[in-house]
Design a protein around this motif. Structure first.
Motif, PDB file in Angstrom:
ATOM      1  N   ALA A 191       1.421   2.493  14.060  1.00  0.00           N
ATOM      2  CA  ALA A 191       0.401   1.457  13.883  1.00  0.00           C
ATOM      3  C   ALA A 191      -0.566   1.811  12.753  1.00  0.00           C
ATOM      4  N   TYR A 192      -0.956   3.072  12.684  1.00  0.00           N
ATOM      5  CA  TYR A 192      -1.884   3.516  11.638  1.00  0.00           C
ATOM      6  C   TYR A 192      -1.206   3.473  10.271  1.00  0.00           C
ATOM      7  N   GLY A 193       0.046   3.935  10.216  1.00  0.00           N
ATOM      8  CA  GLY A 193       0.763   3.961   8.948  1.00  0.00           C
ATOM      9  C   GLY A 193       1.023   2.574   8.388  1.00  0.00           C
ATOM     10  N   ILE A 194       1.317   1.615   9.260  1.00  0.00           N
ATOM     11  CA  ILE A 194       1.602   0.247   8.818  1.00  0.00           C
ATOM     12  C   ILE A 194       0.329  -0.462   8.372  1.00  0.00           C
ATOM     13  N   SER A 195      -0.755  -0.292   9.132  1.00  0.00           N
ATOM     14  CA  SER A 195      -1.987  -1.029   8.824  1.00  0.00           C
ATOM     15  C   SER A 195      -2.750  -0.402   7.669  1.00  0.00           C
ATOM     16  N   LEU A 196      -3.217   0.816   7.853  1.00  0.00           N
ATOM     17  CA  LEU A 196      -4.058   1.439   6.831  1.00  0.00           C
ATOM     18  C   LEU A 196      -3.244   1.991   5.669  1.00  0.00           C
ATOM     19  N   GLY A 197      -1.990   2.364   5.923  1.00  0.00           N
ATOM     20  CA  GLY A 197      -1.156   2.890   4.851  1.00  0.00           C
ATOM     21  C   GLY A 197      -0.466   1.795   4.070  1.00  0.00           C
ATOM     22  N   PHE A 198       0.536   1.167   4.683  1.00  0.00           N
ATOM     23  CA  PHE A 198       1.298   0.147   3.986  1.00  0.00           C
ATOM     24  C   PHE A 198       0.469  -1.105   3.690  1.00  0.00           C
ATOM     25  N   GLY A 199      -0.155  -1.671   4.702  1.00  0.00           N
ATOM     26  CA  GLY A 199      -0.880  -2.928   4.524  1.00  0.00           C
ATOM     27  C   GLY A 199      -1.982  -2.852   3.492  1.00  0.00           C
ATOM     28  N   GLN A 200      -2.857  -1.877   3.657  1.00  0.00           N
ATOM     29  CA  GLN A 200      -3.990  -1.771   2.734  1.00  0.00           C
ATOM     30  C   GLN A 200      -3.533  -1.595   1.294  1.00  0.00           C
ATOM     31  N   PHE A 201      -2.625  -0.666   1.059  1.00  0.00           N
ATOM     32  CA  PHE A 201      -2.299  -0.327  -0.322  1.00  0.00           C
ATOM     33  C   PHE A 201      -1.239  -1.239  -0.938  1.00  0.00           C
ATOM     34  N   ALA A 202      -0.422  -1.875  -0.117  1.00  0.00           N
ATOM     35  CA  ALA A 202       0.489  -2.884  -0.664  1.00  0.00           C
ATOM     36  C   ALA A 202      -0.320  -4.027  -1.252  1.00  0.00           C
ATOM     37  N   PHE A 203      -1.343  -4.463  -0.532  1.00  0.00           N
ATOM     38  CA  PHE A 203      -2.189  -5.548  -1.017  1.00  0.00           C
ATOM     39  C   PHE A 203      -3.073  -5.088  -2.181  1.00  0.00           C
ATOM     40  N   LEU A 204      -3.673  -3.883  -2.058  1.00  0.00           N
ATOM     41  CA  LEU A 204      -4.574  -3.410  -3.114  1.00  0.00           C
ATOM     42  C   LEU A 204      -3.832  -3.188  -4.423  1.00  0.00           C
ATOM     43  N   PHE A 205      -2.709  -2.468  -4.377  1.00  0.00           N
ATOM     44  CA  PHE A 205      -1.954  -2.212  -5.606  1.00  0.00           C
ATOM     45  C   PHE A 205      -1.456  -3.518  -6.228  1.00  0.00           C
ATOM     46  N   SER A 206      -0.996  -4.438  -5.374  1.00  0.00           N
ATOM     47  CA  SER A 206      -0.529  -5.728  -5.882  1.00  0.00           C
ATOM     48  C   SER A 206      -1.682  -6.523  -6.477  1.00  0.00           C
ATOM     49  N   ALA A 207      -2.848  -6.429  -5.861  1.00  0.00           N
ATOM     50  CA  ALA A 207      -4.027  -7.129  -6.382  1.00  0.00           C
ATOM     51  C   ALA A 207      -4.383  -6.629  -7.777  1.00  0.00           C
ATOM     52  N   MET A 208      -4.360  -5.306  -7.942  1.00  0.00           N
ATOM     53  CA  MET A 208      -4.755  -4.723  -9.227  1.00  0.00           C
ATOM     54  C   MET A 208      -3.678  -4.928 -10.291  1.00  0.00           C
ATOM     55  N   ALA A 209      -2.467  -5.214  -9.848  1.00  0.00           N
ATOM     56  CA  ALA A 209      -1.397  -5.549 -10.796  1.00  0.00           C
ATOM     57  C   ALA A 209      -1.418  -7.032 -11.145  1.00  0.00           C
ATOM     58  N   ASN A 210      -2.255  -7.793 -10.426  1.00  0.00           N
ATOM     59  CA  ASN A 210      -2.298  -9.241 -10.635  1.00  0.00           C
ATOM     60  C   ASN A 210      -3.723  -9.742 -10.888  1.00  0.00           C
TER      61      ASN A 210
END
Length: 303
Positions: A63-82
């Motif tokens: 749960a921690y890895g999916i939310s704070l790991g994958f979720g947070q940084f998938a959106f953040l990295f994609s945001a900064m790439a867009n």
């Protein structure tokens, strides 16, 4: 705080604030989802050699890895790439404190106090002002929205963290390291589906020293070192004394982005930034301010 611990706190602020500039450098030669997968793979492979696995059930690591790991940084990295500037990303991501309040009320039945509602309204108004000011050149609506989604995922990770603590388990840097085994899988899958196998192969074959340096910084400096120091301070001092350190992250993020990337912030965005920071301060200090106010009022009534 002891002088040594004050220095450690400043190191955390500098490391996490400069982190956003490093993300931009990494994205120059690597797609965002692939970069996220490699970052967490490095954390997991190297970190687990030196940090013991925490005695936490696998479901909570997931749960921690999916939310704070994958979720947070998938959106953040994609945001900064867009189209999300590094400096503004460092500020908007702090809205996780507001999302944590809301999710805590919804999922954990935690009471939201009046001053916290005021904080949400003020900071929310600041975020709306920042979002409204985006003109497609300095910041895109897509980038802004994805950053807010990343902040919401961070908040969900905070709720998971609280749930872990409420069940008697100790959440430390071991949680960060061992939960890092989870995100690479969804990151790789999404990278394959969204960015494509050609982009993945080309990025790995043509990886630059800048990208390698960015990955090493994100994995070892921002994650392992940053969270190790944070856990150290949280274990020695009250959370209310340590939490305000995060307010320094946007200051470093905005400054380093201006110096290293030439980013600028409009007057309207500065107004929004001021409102967000003021709302976050109210959220962290509101209860203390109210206690001092009522104490002052009682003293004056007794005279």
């Amino acid at each position: 705080m002891r002088a040594k611990d004050v220095v450690l706190g400043l190191v955390i602020v500098l490391v996490w604030g400069f982190n956003f500039v490093v993300i931009v450098w990494g994205l120059e030669t690597m797609p965002p989802l692939l970069m996220g997968s490699l970052r967490f793979l490095l954390i997991a492979v190297i970190g687990s050699l030196f940090v013991a696995r925490p005695q936490i059930p696998l479901k909570w690591l997931f749960a921690y890895g999916i939310s704070l790991g994958f979720g947070q940084f998938a959106f953040l990295f994609s945001a900064m790439a867009n189209g999300m500037p590094a400096g503004l990303a460092s500020l908007v991501l702090q809205s996780q404190a507001l999302f944590t309040l809301l999710l805590g009320g919804l999922l954990l039945a935690e009471a939201i106090k009046t001053y916290q509602l005021v904080a949400i309204m003020i900071a929310g108004g600041g975020l709306a002002l920042i979002g409204w000011s985006g003109n497609g050149e300095a910041m895109t609506a897509v980038g802004f929205g994805l950053t807010l989604a990343g902040a919401a995922c961070w908040a969900l990770g905070n709720i998971v963290n609280r749930s872990i603590s409420q069940q008697g388990y100790k959440a430390s840097v071991g949680l960060v390291v061992w939960s890092a085994w989870i995100p690479p899988v969804p990151f790789f899958i999404c990278s394959y589906l969204v960015e494509g196998p050609v982009a993945i192969v080309e990025s790995v074959q043509q990886i630059s020293w800048l990208a390698v340096g960015a990955l090493l910084y994100l994995a070892f400096v921002a994650s392992i070192l940053g969270y190790s120091l944070w856990s150290h301070l949280i274990s020695r001092y009250p959370a209310g004394q340590i939490a305000p350190l995060t307010l320094g992250v946007p200051a470093v993020g905005l400054t380093s982005a201006a110096l290293c990337l030439g980013e600028t912030v409009s007057l309207v965005q500065w107004a929004g930034i001021a409102l967000v920071v003021f709302g976050l301060v109210i959220n962290m200090r509101g209860e203390q301010w109210l206690e001092k106010f009522w104490s002052w009022k009682r003293v004056n009534h007794s005279l």
